[in-house]
Design an enzyme around this catalytic site. Structure first.
Site, PDB file in Angstrom:
ATOM      1  NE  ARG A   1     -34.107  62.963  42.087  1.00  0.00           N
ATOM      2  CZ  ARG A   1     -32.649  63.773  42.181  1.00  0.00           C
ATOM      3  NH1 ARG A   1     -32.426  64.419  40.881  1.00  0.00           N
ATOM      4  NH2 ARG A   1     -31.806  63.353  42.833  1.00  0.00           N
TER       5      ARG A   1
ATOM      6  CG  HIS B   1     -30.033  58.743  45.850  1.00  0.00           C
ATOM      7  ND1 HIS B   1     -28.882  58.385  46.632  1.00  0.00           N
ATOM      8  CD2 HIS B   1     -29.855  59.367  44.838  1.00  0.00           C
ATOM      9  CE1 HIS B   1     -27.951  58.997  45.452  1.00  0.00           C
ATOM     10  NE2 HIS B   1     -28.593  59.652  44.559  1.00  0.00           N
TER      11      HIS B   1
END
Length: 397
Positions: free
Chosen positions: A92, A180
């Site tokens: 990520r 997000h």
């Protein structure tokens, strides 16, 4: 021996990881783990999918050494999951800037590009990049894929991305990106299965955790979100204030004599729920359990801002068909959901209090004009899917 995908999500003081087995047409979770206190006294905990503890140990000799810690993690996996062979690692990355709109294979040129993005997320990007270099040193033949948390929001219209600043600043990258994204992408992918009537509809997703934001989806695509240029923007968070009058920052610098690093520390580490509660806690669970008035005020402000920002996203969508709560607070705090929905009753939301208290999947009544749901997010699974598809294009999950 099954091929497996390792996912890594590195923060400033922790490293989360998960292992997924490739079962041909689907990914099967094997276990999840976390190394906490990586800079002081690293502690490894691993649980399998039955929530049984598979490991709990400390590695004080590897404090602050990503290379050593990752080598230990991979050695642990190879020693305790002998029937799995790691074939790719997915990471990520918080900020992809304006150009990185999907998963990418790590190359020397990409690493340079990621380094260049550090000024856009100085507190997050270096921690995200460090494990990539560490893996390259300990397992140089292992392909690595990066997944950008900003990529999901590239579908937002230009007007939703733009600040009212002179054009040269926008050209230099000062615009709204949103974050997000991996969580929102996962939820959007789940809707056709769990609520097909919402998959093509107008939905607001509330990702409520220590970091928090909202996303407006139309037919599964992001059209607006509450976070902007940085992860400071939007909703109140554990230690971050969310949207703030820029004049306050000028006041702190010019009138209070605070330095840039002091303001940075205030906004990233001392504000939000922690600040409003008077230092009681940044943890919503502790605030909900507290009898202190300041804790109650922090909870009230948190829910007020969610409802207010939800109203703005409803305007961007031109109406609302579904509201989805996810992440730690969103999935496990019925009181927060109740307070938010109470403020949004004007939209026709009717909450089923019993279903909400049980954390059921659907928590609105049959008469509610807006369907309200609780959906568990899984960013690691999203990263694993992207990583496997990058090396095996025929994979579809």
């Amino acid at each position: 021996m099954a091929d497996a995908i390792l996912t890594l999500n590195a923060g400033s003081s922790s490293l989360k990881f998960a292992l997924f087995a490739d079962d041909g047409d689907r990914l099967v979770p094997a276990f999840r783990g976390e190394i906490e206190e990586i800079n002081t006294n690293p502690r490894l905990t691993v649980t399998d999918e039955a929530a049984a503890v598979s490991a709990d140990q400390t590695w004080p000799d590897a404090a602050g050494d990503f290379r050593s810690l990752l080598e230990k993690v991979i050695d642990w996996i190879e020693g305790h999951a002998a029937n799995h062979r790691v074939v790719v690692v997915g990471h990520r990355i918080v900020h992809g800037g304006p150009d990185h709109l999907g998963p990418e294979l790590v190359t020397p040129d990409l690493l340079v590009a990621l380094d260049d993005l550090t000024p856009l997320a100085p507190l997050h990007e270096p921690q995200n990049i460090a494990p990539i270099r560490a893996i390259a040193l300990v397992r140089p033949a292992l392909p690595q894929i990066v997944c950008f948390d900003t990529a999901f929001h590239h579908t937002m219209p230009a007007v939703a991305k733009r600040f009212a600043l002179p054009r040269e600043f926008e050209a230099a990258g000062l615009r709204r990106y949103g974050f997000h994204g991996l969580s929102y992408e996962y939820i959007a992918g789940r809707l056709p299965e769990i609520a097909p009537q919402l998959a093509k509809a107008r939905v607001v997703i509330a990702h409520l955790g220590n970091g928090a934001s909202l996303c407006a989806l139309r037919a599964g695509a992001s059209v607006d979100t509450t976070m902007g240029f940085s992860t400071l923007d939007g909703l109140i968070m554990g230690t971050r204030p969310g949207s703030l009058d820029p004049g306050i920052v000028l006041h702190l610098l010019q009138q209070r004599g605070m330095g840039v690093s002091d303001v940075e520390d205030l906004l990233y580490r001392r504000s939000g729920l922690l600040g409003v509660s008077g230092g009681i806690s940044s943890d919503m669970r502790k605030l909900l359990a507290s009898t202190d008035a300041a804790a109650a005020e922090a909870v009230e402000l948190f829910c007020y801002r969610i409802a207010r920002e939800s109203g703005a996203l409803v305007s961007s969508l031109g109406g609302l068909d579904g509201l989805i709560f996810t992440a730690g607070i969103g999935e496990h705090a019925p009181r927060v959901r109740e307070l938010v929905c109470r403020r949004l009753q004007w939209l026709g939301i009717e909450l089923d209090l019993d279903a909400n208290a049980r954390n059921d999947g659907k928590i609105s009544t049959p008469a509610s004009r807006v369907e309200v749901r609780v959906v568990a997010t899984d960013e690691e699974a999203m990263i694993a899917r992207h990583a496997l598809k990058a090396i095996r294009p025929d994979f579809h999950a």
